[in-house]
Design an enzyme around this catalytic site. Structure first.
Site, short mmCIF file in Angstrom:
data_model
loop_
_atom_site.label_atom_id
_atom_site.label_comp_id
_atom_site.label_asym_id
_atom_site.label_seq_id
_atom_site.Cartn_x
_atom_site.Cartn_y
_atom_site.Cartn_z
N GLN A 167 0.79 -1.22 0.00
CA GLN A 167 0.00 0.00 0.00
C GLN A 167 0.83 1.28 0.00
OE1 GLN A 167 -2.65 -1.74 3.29
NE2 GLN A 167 -4.08 -0.45 2.19
N ARG A 212 3.85 -0.06 13.05
CA ARG A 212 3.50 -1.36 12.49
C ARG A 212 3.58 -1.27 10.97
NH1 ARG A 212 -2.06 -4.22 11.24
NH2 ARG A 212 -1.12 -6.12 10.47
N HIS A 241 1.14 -9.20 4.50
CA HIS A 241 -0.04 -8.34 4.38
C HIS A 241 -0.50 -8.42 2.91
CE1 HIS A 241 -2.18 -4.74 6.41
NE2 HIS A 241 -2.79 -4.90 5.25
N ASN A 263 -1.70 -10.84 8.34
CA ASN A 263 -2.70 -9.79 8.56
C ASN A 263 -4.01 -10.20 7.90
OD1 ASN A 263 -3.55 -6.90 9.18
ND2 ASN A 263 -3.99 -7.05 6.99
N GLU A 264 -5.06 -10.28 8.69
CA GLU A 264 -6.41 -10.54 8.17
C GLU A 264 -6.48 -11.71 7.19
OE1 GLU A 264 -8.35 -7.07 6.68
OE2 GLU A 264 -8.12 -5.95 8.53
N ASN A 289 -7.98 -6.22 14.25
CA ASN A 289 -8.29 -5.02 13.46
C ASN A 289 -9.79 -4.79 13.58
OD1 ASN A 289 -5.65 -5.08 12.65
ND2 ASN A 289 -6.07 -5.59 10.51
N TYR A 294 -12.91 -2.01 12.52
CA TYR A 294 -13.35 -0.80 11.82
C TYR A 294 -14.83 -0.50 12.01
CZ TYR A 294 -8.88 -0.58 9.38
OH TYR A 294 -7.55 -0.47 9.10
N GLU A 345 -5.19 -2.39 14.16
CA GLU A 345 -5.67 -1.41 13.19
C GLU A 345 -7.02 -0.88 13.64
OE1 GLU A 345 -5.98 -2.50 9.00
OE2 GLU A 345 -4.07 -3.55 9.13
N TRP A 398 -4.78 3.17 11.93
CA TRP A 398 -4.60 2.97 10.50
C TRP A 398 -5.09 4.23 9.83
CZ3 TRP A 398 -2.29 -0.68 7.53
CH2 TRP A 398 -2.46 -0.51 6.14
N GLU A 413 -5.56 1.95 -1.34
CA GLU A 413 -6.59 1.22 -0.61
C GLU A 413 -7.11 0.04 -1.45
OE1 GLU A 413 -7.36 1.10 2.45
OE2 GLU A 413 -9.29 0.10 2.35
N TRP A 414 -6.19 -0.82 -1.90
CA TRP A 414 -6.54 -2.04 -2.63
C TRP A 414 -7.44 -1.73 -3.83
CZ3 TRP A 414 -2.88 -4.98 -0.97
CH2 TRP A 414 -2.43 -4.86 0.34
C1 GBH Z 1 -7.81 -3.44 6.57
O1 GBH Z 1 -8.86 -4.12 6.02
C2 GBH Z 1 -6.50 -3.78 5.92
O2 GBH Z 1 -5.67 -4.52 6.79
C3 GBH Z 1 -5.78 -2.59 5.40
O3 GBH Z 1 -4.80 -3.00 4.50
C4 GBH Z 1 -6.77 -1.64 4.77
O4 GBH Z 1 -6.14 -0.57 4.14
C5 GBH Z 1 -7.66 -1.11 5.86
O5 GBH Z 1 -8.17 -2.13 6.64
C6 GBH Z 1 -8.80 -0.25 5.35
O6 GBH Z 1 -9.64 -0.96 4.52
O7 GBH Z 1 -14.92 -3.83 -1.09
O8 GBH Z 1 -17.10 -3.92 -0.04
O9 GBH Z 1 -15.97 -5.98 -0.63
C7 GBH Z 1 -10.08 -3.88 6.67
C8 GBH Z 1 -11.11 -4.84 6.22
C9 GBH Z 1 -11.52 -5.84 4.17
C10 GBH Z 1 -12.72 -3.90 4.81
C11 GBH Z 1 -12.01 -5.70 2.77
C12 GBH Z 1 -13.20 -3.75 3.42
C13 GBH Z 1 -13.73 -4.90 1.40
C14 GBH Z 1 -15.18 -4.58 1.41
N1 GBH Z 1 -11.47 -4.58 4.86
N2 GBH Z 1 -13.30 -5.03 2.77
S1 GBH Z 1 -15.84 -4.59 -0.20
#
Ligand code: GBH
Length: 477
Positions: free
Chosen positions: A26, A84, A129, A173-174, A315, A317, A382, A424, A431-432
């Site tokens: 990332q 981290r 990760h 991680n996750e 983690n 959120y 996180e 985080w 962001e993926w």
């Molecule tokens: C974490 O994932 C990760 O560890 C970190 O790399 C990431 O940047 C951060 O949190 C913020 O996202 O697209 O609707 O299918 C947190 C869990 C997993 C939440 C994937 C969002 C995709 C939802 N995340 N999920 S969706």
């Protein structure tokens, strides 16, 4: 000075630690610099640009591969106890295995770690990760049992290389994003559809890989290096949509077990969660299968995996509302779990659609983790809030503040042993599949600037004050 006896405890004890997090893919960029090979994310974004928001990729990202000194300065400004970050497996081992070590990659992390130590910032290092070397994916990735050896050997090498300076290790991680998203729902690379089979197989091998690495550390390094090692599992809190209704309560329990417990149970208690075994075995039978879609652990495996932790990394959120789903659907982990999840339109939103502000969920989760997993030491690895990148990020401040408050409350009211909090993220980053749209940073990054200029946000100053004063308000009255 201290709000003692005034209801909510507002002050963190002196041994409570604060940190800030990032991950290699990332932030680093330098995707093929100095002998680094492709990870599954490099391959995925290059071959499927259309699947990433704005067709962006992390070839350069925050350019941290060339800017780690600046990163350390930023971390230092926050005054955190630890940083981290994760190691890029293909940067250290371009062929995935330990036959060839890329010294330039090793040097990058050595410098970063030395620089952190010099500034009194403890490194907290994640081995994985999500950026698996593509070369190992070509050999089956997490569906090849060899992943257990590949990962164990990579882990051992990292303990050898960095273990004198790194005292807190995280294996994975996750795991949910690797196994359910990668080999089940096929939303993340390698995007293999698991049909209720492969996501479990991936989880089975991943848990074994975690356990073997823990044993390597325990037997070969712990005595001399005196560190600790565990896994990080992401949990959403599952709240029954209808309170006091046994069907809805059961749905919530099934949801949390299938989505998160499945990655923690074998390590903290032994074997799969009971509800996961029951439901998948029963459904497999009904489907006419002679063997369950869920691999069975042998007694030896259960004993080998149980207890392979030194703390509980979580983690957190957001939260969801659980609803029973009695309709039999085709195989797949989301159907096996027998429940659906919703989020209330009344909950405050964030930049990311999945992220609703529910600090009360963290409070309930902490109590649940204490009660479910025998009161482990918990590290929040996180927690964070996304927006569109504003510098006056009052909503991020409010998010962090509310989550810190409930951590104090959970410690006080339920005796939950939470010992650290990690924000985080240090800075806005890739962001993926959402690309650079959702911003989680305490620092803003200008991704249109070749220099990737970083600018401090209001939330970074707030977090700095919290750490300095040890109070959620940033000052103790
Ligand atoms: C974490 O994932 C990760 O560890 C970190 O790399 C990431 O940047 C951060 O949190 C913020 O996202 O697209 O609707 O299918 C947190 C869990 C997993 C939440 C994937 C969002 C995709 C939802 N995340 N999920 S969706």
């Amino acid at each position: 000075l201290i709000a003692e006896g005034q209801g909510t405890p507002k002050r963190f004890p002196d041994d409570f630690k604060f940190g800030v997090a990032t991950s290699s893919y990332q932030i680093e960029g330098g995707w093929n610099d100095d002998g680094k090979s492709e990870s599954i994310w490099d391959r995925y974004v290059h071959e499927n640009p259309g699947r990433i928001y704005n067709k962006s990729n992390a070839d350069i990202a925050c350019d941290s591969y060339h800017k780690s000194d600046e990163d350390v300065e930023m971390i230092k400004t926050l005054g955190v106890d630890y940083y981290r970050f994760s190691l890029s497996w293909p940067r250290i081992l371009p062929y995935g295995t330990t036959d060839y070590v890329n010294q330039k990659g090793v040097e990058y992390y050595r410098n970063l770690i030395k620089n952190l130590k010099k500034n009194n910032i403890e490194p907290m290092v994640t081995l994985f990760h999500w950026d698996l070397p593509q070369t190992l994916q070509d050999r089956g990735g997490f569906l090849n049992e060899k992943i257990v050896e590949w990962f164990r050997d990579y882990a051992r090498l990292c303990f050898q290389l960095f273990g004198d300076d790194v005292k807190t290790w995280i294996t994975f991680n996750e795991p949910k994003q690797t196994c359910m998203m990668g080999y089940g729902l096929a939303i993340f690379p390698p995007r293999v559809s698991g049909h209720g089979i492969l996501e479990y197989k991936c989880t089975y091998y991943l848990l074994k890989a975690h356990a073997e690495s823990w044993h390597v550390y325990n037997e070969e390094f712990r005595q001399r290096q005196k560190g600790r090692i565990s896994i990080v599992v992401d949990f959403s809190w599952w709240e029954p949509m209808v309170a006091n209704n046994t069907m809805f309560i059961a749905a919530a329990e099934s949801g949390i077990q299938f989505m998160s417990g499945i990655y923690a149970n074998a390590i903290y208690l032994g074997d799969w969660p009971e509800i996961v075994k029951q439901r998948v075995n029963e459904r497999s039978r009904k489907e006419g299968k002679t063997v369950s879609r869920l691999p069975a652990f042998t007694e030896e495996e259960i004993a080998r995996i149980r207890g392979t932790y030194d703390f509980f990394g979580v983690n957190f959120y957001t939260s969801v509302l659980a609803v029973p789903n009695p309709i039999p659907l085709p195989s797949g982990i989301l159907n096996d779990r027998g429940c659906l999840s919703f989020q209330s339109p009344k909950w405050e939103g964030a930049g990311s659609i999945w992220l609703k502000v529910t600090p009360w969920g963290l409070k309930k989760l902490l109590k649940y983790l204490k009660e479910t997993y025998n009161n482990p030491e918990i590290i929040i690895t996180e927690n964070g809030y996304s927006d569109t990148g504003e510098l006056e990020d009052d909503k991020r401040i409010s998010y962090i503040k509310q989550h810190l408050e409930v951590i104090l409350e959970a410690r006080e009211e339920f005796g939950v042993n939470v010992t650290a909090y990690t924000a985080w993220s240090l800075m806005d980053n890739f962001e993926w599949i959402i690309g650079y749209r959702d911003r989680f940073g305490l620092y803003h990054v200008d991704f249109t600037d070749p220099e990737r200029k970083r600018t401090i946000k209001k939330s970074a100053l707030y977090y700095r004050d919290v750490i300095k004063s040890r109070c959620v308000d940033g000052k103790c009255e």
